[in-house]
Design an enzyme around this catalytic site. Structure first.
Site, mmCIF file in Angstrom:
data_model
loop_
_atom_site.group_PDB
_atom_site.id
_atom_site.type_symbol
_atom_site.label_atom_id
_atom_site.label_comp_id
_atom_site.label_asym_id
_atom_site.label_seq_id
_atom_site.Cartn_x
_atom_site.Cartn_y
_atom_site.Cartn_z
ATOM 1 N N GLY A 1 0.816 -1.215 0.000
ATOM 2 C CA GLY A 1 0.000 0.000 0.000
ATOM 3 C C GLY A 1 0.845 1.258 0.000
ATOM 4 O O GLY A 1 0.435 2.293 -0.528
ATOM 5 N N GLU B 1 1.777 1.834 -3.488
ATOM 6 C CA GLU B 1 0.571 2.285 -4.204
ATOM 7 C C GLU B 1 0.264 3.747 -3.900
ATOM 8 O O GLU B 1 -0.139 4.513 -4.777
ATOM 9 C CB GLU B 1 -0.623 1.400 -3.837
ATOM 10 C CG GLU B 1 -0.510 -0.019 -4.415
ATOM 11 C CD GLU B 1 -1.633 -0.931 -3.960
ATOM 12 O OE1 GLU B 1 -2.396 -1.377 -4.825
ATOM 13 O OE2 GLU B 1 -1.725 -1.200 -2.743
#
Lengths: 290, 283
Positions: A141, A144
């Site tokens: 994450g 991302e």
């Protein structure tokens, strides 16, 4: 914020370190953040700096952190003085991933019904440019999140990875899409299917990041880039950002049509006339964001 | 050309330097160009060379220049001897941008109604391959012009930039689209939002250009590449170019099948099997 804490207490994991960065200055609006630090930087406070601040968890992206991030982004978006935003983490980790403890016991039904991770999308809706200044780990994450930003500057020791496969899942916040567009199929497949990391140098060579800086000066250099952007017309900068992003959403022909319309639109702004006049008169342009 | 000049005089900016390149040879058709030089090069005159020639304005892309460029492209496109085209500028500048004086007083209404910059698209419609040989500055419209070409060779001192943001506008001829596809989001955003330049070496590393050459030999090397392309079957080269530009595999498959309807495909494969040089007829 107290009400918000009660509301979130059922979704936040047990790890809630009350750490405060020594140089912490409260937000203009007086909001006290638990997981991030937000302040304005640059000569004329034209840069919004957001630092992810959950060091004991290597900035693992729990629900509470994402909520605070979104609040800070909203405030900077609405602040007429701020022209660009810098998002950073700690020296050791930008963000080592989502908070696995929060996800561990979710079912498919939970995810589907609650539109799990939907609040992560807010960063992609911000109209002002966001520069990710990545020192240390940007995993899962965290990677991302960095890729949702417009520009990535990396510290020399930064590492990027999408290791979701190693815990039996896949990236869920655009990792497979943005990584592939950035570094090409072969490297993206290798990273996503093995979970292996790449260095800052690999990332620059592959086109994921546009600059590598020493660890100590990374944030300052990102702020300088943000200041440069913030010195331009805000409304035209927003159109330029929209135009570049369109390259990922449509064909070259359609994207060029959109770019053309946005280009024509700039001729309806005062700043375009001021900018071109200043150029012809060989003087500095005085943009008013109109 | 005189009639053309009168027609264009209302749109051309005040900067019209009457410079002629020493080695200038008139076009075969006798057209006299003011802003460009066009001639055929290569062993069998198979390469069309177009040189932007407005040095006092660093080849700023005024309306007149774009019109002449389009004329030259059309002439080379229709010339059965020409297999590929090379587009270049001067040593100091490929093209330093669009002509700002021409744009300065336009309104949104002017732009929308006149489809401003539409005639720039002609270069993207050319079926024959175009190689941009970029020495010096390729800024703004100059960078966009280079990116419309199929291949970019850069001189060692070439610099690329999209600085439109610094004068309050954005690229309007595909810059945000082609740059992003070439160099990726982070670098494209950085260039488009700050106006900063990148060097030839950065451009090569990022995938924008495919070769860096010494300044003095750049155009020759681009012509050699063009000659190589021109030695192949023109019709199949056009299909290959269309395929690379397309956004799908289905089209490529259809074009691939189409090559089997050409004489050149049969000649090419037969020559390969018979270990001899292929003799293409562009049919």
């Amino acid at each position: 914020m107290a009400a918000l804490r009660v509301l979130l207490s059922c979704v936040r994991g047990p790890l809630r370190p009350p750490v405060r960065c020594p140089a912490w200055r409260p937000f203009a609006s007086g909001a006290n953040f638990e997981y991030i630090i937000a302040e304005k930087r640059g000569k004329n406070n034209t840069v919004g700096l957001i630092q992810l601040n959950r060091p004991k968890a290597l900035n693992a992206l729990c629900d509470g952190l994402i909520d605070e991030l979104n609040q800070a982004l909203k405030i900077f978006e609405e602040d007429p003085a701020v022209g660009a935003i810098v998002l950073t983490g700690g020296d050791k980790a930008f963000a080592a991933g989502a908070d696995i403890k929060e996800m561990q016991n979710l079912s498919f039904q939970d995810c589907y019904s609650s539109k799990f991770l939907k609040h992560w999308d807010h960063l992609t809706q911000v109209k002002k440019p966001v520069i990710a200044a990545v020192n240390g780990y940007a995993f899962g994450g965290g990677c991302e999140l960095a890729m949702m930003c417009d520009i990535i500057y990396a510290g020399e020791k930064a590492q990027f990875a999408q290791p979701e496969i190693l815990i039996g899942t896949i990236p869920g916040a655009g990792g497979t899409q943005r990584l592939t567009r950035a570094v090409g199929k072969s490297l993206a497949m290798e990273m996503v299917l093995t979970g292996d990391r790449i260095s800052a140098q690999d990332a620059k060579q592959a086109g994921l990041v546009s600059k590598i800086c020493p660890v100590e000066t990374l944030v300052e250099e990102a702020i300088q880039c943000a200041e440069k952007i913030a010195s331009n017309s805000k409304i035209v900068v927003a159109m330029a950002k929209e135009s570049v992003n369109a390259a990922f959403e449509m064909t070259l022909t359609e994207g060029s049509k959109l770019e053309k319309k946005l280009f024509y639109s700039t001729f309806a702004t005062d700043d375009r006339k001021e900018g071109m006049t200043a150029f012809v008169e060989k003087r500095k342009a005085n943009f008013k964001d109109q």
